[in-house]
Design a protein around this motif. Sequence first.
Motif, PDB file in Angstrom:
ATOM      1  N   PRO A   1     -73.562-124.960  17.306  1.00 59.57           N
ATOM      2  CA  PRO A   1     -74.290-125.826  16.375  1.00 59.57           C
ATOM      3  C   PRO A   1     -75.555-126.447  16.987  1.00 59.57           C
ATOM      4  O   PRO A   1     -76.420-126.904  16.257  1.00 59.57           O
ATOM      5  CB  PRO A   1     -73.264-126.902  15.993  1.00 59.57           C
ATOM      6  CG  PRO A   1     -72.195-126.823  17.026  1.00 59.57           C
ATOM      7  CD  PRO A   1     -72.200-125.432  17.566  1.00 59.57           C
ATOM      8  N   GLU A   2     -75.666-126.432  18.314  1.00 65.57           N
ATOM      9  CA  GLU A   2     -76.886-126.980  18.929  1.00 65.57           C
ATOM     10  C   GLU A   2     -78.025-125.953  18.973  1.00 65.57           C
ATOM     11  O   GLU A   2     -79.116-126.248  19.467  1.00 65.57           O
ATOM     12  CB  GLU A   2     -76.596-127.551  20.325  1.00 65.57           C
ATOM     13  CG  GLU A   2     -76.076-126.559  21.354  1.00 65.57           C
ATOM     14  CD  GLU A   2     -74.556-126.411  21.342  1.00 65.57           C
ATOM     15  OE1 GLU A   2     -73.916-126.774  20.328  1.00 65.57           O
ATOM     16  OE2 GLU A   2     -73.994-125.889  22.338  1.00 65.57           O
ATOM     17  N   THR A   3     -77.779-124.747  18.453  1.00 65.44           N
ATOM     18  CA  THR A   3     -78.829-123.719  18.415  1.00 65.44           C
ATOM     19  C   THR A   3     -80.077-124.265  17.725  1.00 65.44           C
ATOM     20  O   THR A   3     -79.994-124.892  16.672  1.00 65.44           O
ATOM     21  CB  THR A   3     -78.324-122.467  17.655  1.00 65.44           C
ATOM     22  OG1 THR A   3     -77.139-122.001  18.283  1.00 65.44           O
ATOM     23  CG2 THR A   3     -79.375-121.361  17.655  1.00 65.44           C
ATOM     24  N   GLU A   4     -81.238-124.028  18.337  1.00 66.59           N
ATOM     25  CA  GLU A   4     -82.495-124.461  17.710  1.00 66.59           C
ATOM     26  C   GLU A   4     -83.061-123.330  16.867  1.00 66.59           C
ATOM     27  O   GLU A   4     -82.866-122.153  17.181  1.00 66.59           O
ATOM     28  CB  GLU A   4     -83.489-124.900  18.791  1.00 66.59           C
ATOM     29  CG  GLU A   4     -83.015-126.168  19.482  1.00 66.59           C
ATOM     30  CD  GLU A   4     -84.050-126.714  20.466  1.00 66.59           C
ATOM     31  OE1 GLU A   4     -85.256-126.484  20.256  1.00 66.59           O
ATOM     32  OE2 GLU A   4     -83.615-127.350  21.434  1.00 66.59           O
ATOM     33  N   LEU A   5     -83.764-123.707  15.814  1.00 65.86           N
ATOM     34  CA  LEU A   5     -84.360-122.730  14.900  1.00 65.86           C
ATOM     35  C   LEU A   5     -85.219-121.728  15.676  1.00 65.86           C
ATOM     36  O   LEU A   5     -85.216-120.530  15.392  1.00 65.86           O
ATOM     37  CB  LEU A   5     -85.186-123.479  13.847  1.00 65.86           C
ATOM     38  CG  LEU A   5     -85.776-122.685  12.692  1.00 65.86           C
ATOM     39  CD1 LEU A   5     -84.716-121.847  11.978  1.00 65.86           C
ATOM     40  CD2 LEU A   5     -86.460-123.637  11.715  1.00 65.86           C
TER      41      LEU A   5
ATOM     42  N   VAL B   1     -87.366-113.163  11.319  1.00 68.69           N
ATOM     43  CA  VAL B   1     -86.875-113.217   9.945  1.00 68.69           C
ATOM     44  C   VAL B   1     -86.416-111.829   9.521  1.00 68.69           C
ATOM     45  O   VAL B   1     -87.092-110.846   9.803  1.00 68.69           O
ATOM     46  CB  VAL B   1     -87.977-113.704   8.961  1.00 68.69           C
ATOM     47  CG1 VAL B   1     -87.418-113.817   7.543  1.00 68.69           C
ATOM     48  CG2 VAL B   1     -88.554-115.031   9.412  1.00 68.69           C
ATOM     49  N   ARG B   2     -85.251-111.763   8.870  1.00 73.48           N
ATOM     50  CA  ARG B   2     -84.701-110.497   8.389  1.00 73.48           C
ATOM     51  C   ARG B   2     -84.392-110.607   6.913  1.00 73.48           C
ATOM     52  O   ARG B   2     -83.979-111.666   6.441  1.00 73.48           O
ATOM     53  CB  ARG B   2     -83.399-110.176   9.143  1.00 73.48           C
ATOM     54  CG  ARG B   2     -83.576-109.940  10.652  1.00 73.48           C
ATOM     55  CD  ARG B   2     -84.239-108.606  10.911  1.00 73.48           C
ATOM     56  NE  ARG B   2     -84.411-108.326  12.326  1.00 73.48           N
ATOM     57  CZ  ARG B   2     -85.523-108.574  13.025  1.00 73.48           C
ATOM     58  NH1 ARG B   2     -86.563-109.144  12.429  1.00 73.48           N
ATOM     59  NH2 ARG B   2     -85.601-108.264  14.297  1.00 73.48           N
ATOM     60  N   ALA B   3     -84.548-109.511   6.198  1.00 74.33           N
ATOM     61  CA  ALA B   3     -84.140-109.447   4.790  1.00 74.33           C
ATOM     62  C   ALA B   3     -83.463-108.101   4.571  1.00 74.33           C
ATOM     63  O   ALA B   3     -84.126-107.080   4.429  1.00 74.33           O
ATOM     64  CB  ALA B   3     -85.345-109.618   3.866  1.00 74.33           C
ATOM     65  N   LEU B   4     -82.133-108.091   4.592  1.00 77.58           N
ATOM     66  CA  LEU B   4     -81.367-106.839   4.578  1.00 77.58           C
ATOM     67  C   LEU B   4     -80.969-106.397   3.174  1.00 77.58           C
ATOM     68  O   LEU B   4     -80.410-105.312   3.008  1.00 77.58           O
ATOM     69  CB  LEU B   4     -80.106-106.989   5.449  1.00 77.58           C
ATOM     70  CG  LEU B   4     -80.324-107.492   6.885  1.00 77.58           C
ATOM     71  CD1 LEU B   4     -78.981-107.653   7.599  1.00 77.58           C
ATOM     72  CD2 LEU B   4     -81.231-106.541   7.666  1.00 77.58           C
ATOM     73  N   GLY B   5     -81.197-107.245   2.171  1.00 80.01           N
ATOM     74  CA  GLY B   5     -80.914-106.826   0.798  1.00 80.01           C
ATOM     75  C   GLY B   5     -79.486-107.019   0.335  1.00 80.01           C
ATOM     76  O   GLY B   5     -79.137-106.574  -0.752  1.00 80.01           O
ATOM     77  N   THR B   6     -78.657-107.674   1.126  1.00 77.71           N
ATOM     78  CA  THR B   6     -77.307-108.009   0.665  1.00 77.71           C
ATOM     79  C   THR B   6     -76.903-109.398   1.164  1.00 77.71           C
ATOM     80  O   THR B   6     -76.812-109.632   2.370  1.00 77.71           O
ATOM     81  CB  THR B   6     -76.216-106.946   1.016  1.00 77.71           C
ATOM     82  OG1 THR B   6     -75.025-107.592   1.486  1.00 77.71           O
ATOM     83  CG2 THR B   6     -76.684-105.928   2.026  1.00 77.71           C
ATOM     84  N   ALA B   7     -76.717-110.283   0.205  1.00 82.72           N
ATOM     85  CA  ALA B   7     -76.393-111.679   0.522  1.00 82.72           C
ATOM     86  C   ALA B   7     -75.066-111.773   1.280  1.00 82.72           C
ATOM     87  O   ALA B   7     -74.939-112.526   2.249  1.00 82.72           O
ATOM     88  CB  ALA B   7     -76.326-112.492  -0.773  1.00 82.72           C
ATOM     89  N   ALA B   8     -74.080-110.983   0.842  1.00 81.05           N
ATOM     90  CA  ALA B   8     -72.746-111.071   1.458  1.00 81.05           C
ATOM     91  C   ALA B   8     -72.790-110.612   2.918  1.00 81.05           C
ATOM     92  O   ALA B   8     -72.098-111.173   3.774  1.00 81.05           O
ATOM     93  CB  ALA B   8     -71.738-110.234   0.662  1.00 81.05           C
ATOM     94  N   LEU B   9     -73.626-109.616   3.221  1.00 80.84           N
ATOM     95  CA  LEU B   9     -73.717-109.145   4.606  1.00 80.84           C
ATOM     96  C   LEU B   9     -74.480-110.163   5.466  1.00 80.84           C
ATOM     97  O   LEU B   9     -74.078-110.455   6.589  1.00 80.84           O
ATOM     98  CB  LEU B   9     -74.380-107.760   4.679  1.00 80.84           C
ATOM     99  CG  LEU B   9     -74.408-107.120   6.072  1.00 80.84           C
ATOM    100  CD1 LEU B   9     -72.993-106.918   6.634  1.00 80.84           C
ATOM    101  CD2 LEU B   9     -75.153-105.777   6.052  1.00 80.84           C
ATOM    102  N   HIS B  10     -75.573-110.721   4.910  1.00 85.56           N
ATOM    103  CA  HIS B  10     -76.278-111.779   5.640  1.00 85.56           C
ATOM    104  C   HIS B  10     -75.317-112.890   6.029  1.00 85.56           C
ATOM    105  O   HIS B  10     -75.288-113.345   7.169  1.00 85.56           O
ATOM    106  CB  HIS B  10     -77.373-112.399   4.765  1.00 85.56           C
ATOM    107  CG  HIS B  10     -78.624-111.596   4.668  1.00 85.56           C
ATOM    108  ND1 HIS B  10     -79.289-111.424   3.473  1.00 85.56           N
ATOM    109  CD2 HIS B  10     -79.362-110.957   5.598  1.00 85.56           C
ATOM    110  CE1 HIS B  10     -80.370-110.696   3.683  1.00 85.56           C
ATOM    111  NE2 HIS B  10     -80.445-110.393   4.958  1.00 85.56           N
TER     112      HIS B  10
ATOM    113  N   VAL C   1     -83.473-115.980  11.285  1.00 85.36           N
ATOM    114  CA  VAL C   1     -83.291-116.451   9.912  1.00 85.36           C
ATOM    115  C   VAL C   1     -83.223-115.231   8.999  1.00 85.36           C
ATOM    116  O   VAL C   1     -83.932-114.249   9.222  1.00 85.36           O
ATOM    117  CB  VAL C   1     -84.498-117.337   9.526  1.00 85.36           C
ATOM    118  CG1 VAL C   1     -84.542-117.595   8.029  1.00 85.36           C
ATOM    119  CG2 VAL C   1     -84.459-118.643  10.312  1.00 85.36           C
ATOM    120  N   SER C   2     -82.355-115.277   7.972  1.00 90.13           N
ATOM    121  CA  SER C   2     -82.343-114.185   7.001  1.00 90.13           C
ATOM    122  C   SER C   2     -82.486-114.739   5.593  1.00 90.13           C
ATOM    123  O   SER C   2     -82.069-115.863   5.308  1.00 90.13           O
ATOM    124  CB  SER C   2     -81.066-113.358   7.133  1.00 90.13           C
ATOM    125  OG  SER C   2     -79.929-114.148   6.868  1.00 90.13           O
ATOM    126  N   VAL C   3     -83.105-113.943   4.758  1.00 87.02           N
ATOM    127  CA  VAL C   3     -83.432-114.386   3.401  1.00 87.02           C
ATOM    128  C   VAL C   3     -83.269-113.226   2.427  1.00 87.02           C
ATOM    129  O   VAL C   3     -83.242-112.065   2.822  1.00 87.02           O
ATOM    130  CB  VAL C   3     -84.893-114.904   3.318  1.00 87.02           C
ATOM    131  CG1 VAL C   3     -85.089-116.118   4.204  1.00 87.02           C
ATOM    132  CG2 VAL C   3     -85.887-113.807   3.692  1.00 87.02           C
TER     133      VAL C   3
END
Length: 285
Positions: A159-163, A196-205, A168-170
Amino acid sequence: GASPEDLKMEIEGVAKKAAMEAGRLIVAASGKAQNVETKGVRSDLVTEVDKACEDLIKQRVQESFPDHSILGEETSTSEELERLDATLADSDWTWIVDPIDGTLNFVGGLPLSVVSIGVAKANRVEVGVVFNPYSGELFTARRGEGAFLNGERISVLPPETELEDGAVSVGFPSKRPVRERMLRGVSAVAPHARTVRALGTAALHMSYVAAGKLACFFELNLKPWDVAAAWLIVEEAGGRVTDMAGKPMRLRAGPILASCGGQLHERVLSLLREAECTGEESDLR
Ligand code: 2AM
Ligand code: CA
Ligand code: CA
Ligand code: CA
């Protein structure tokens, strides 16, 4: 008689088998779908394989649990959706099924789609299964029992991971005004993230957030079947799921932020707030 824990294990077993069976249909037909129809918006597609997978999963549920209800993306009515939170308030078990999450990838022949099955009782998801048939990744969770990838315990990033150190995925909603709002949020968050990644599946993200492979995922305008299973998987992996304004998630979904929690979650929320990308009631229709 069977204990509640036994019942949940049995449900998980049926969900896993059904997801893997549907997965075989998906891989066999990837990029080869014949009957591609649009559902209102031009980028909102459905194929005969989405329908065949949903039918197969429904059949498997009915064989094992004839008294359970099923809410599937391709067969549920908008009324059933509206009533979701109310209907689940009683003690019915409801299977919330996305037969192919990532239909645009499936149609385009990109090997990134999953089967998502969340099973809820009294408004809470109790069992979640997300299966990636291309990689064989099987994500599972039962409430209170932790989250697993192919049987191995998984957890989110610390939880201490910094941005700045997190991926990030969207996802990009199909309706244009909602997509434009989403792009404002991406513009606000992306400069600070490792990538930033966008893989096209919300459930997999979301499953990758649970496994610590991604730091967070956000998208406006999601539906219950996109998130039900992975919501539980993220929480059982120690992560946090809220809407994009920081309010508690609801089963009817909408805007979602799933993350490893901690300061990263708060930081993304505040960037989204500044960018006025928090979701609106009208997005849900
Ligand atoms: P799908 O492939 O099952 O349709 C991509 O950004 C994510 O959004 C996918 O999980 C996709 O699910 C979902 N999605 C696509 N079109 C959508 C729509 N019109 N409403 C809500 N979610 C959608
Ligand atoms: Ca769809
Ligand atoms: Ca979906
Ligand atoms: Ca789908």
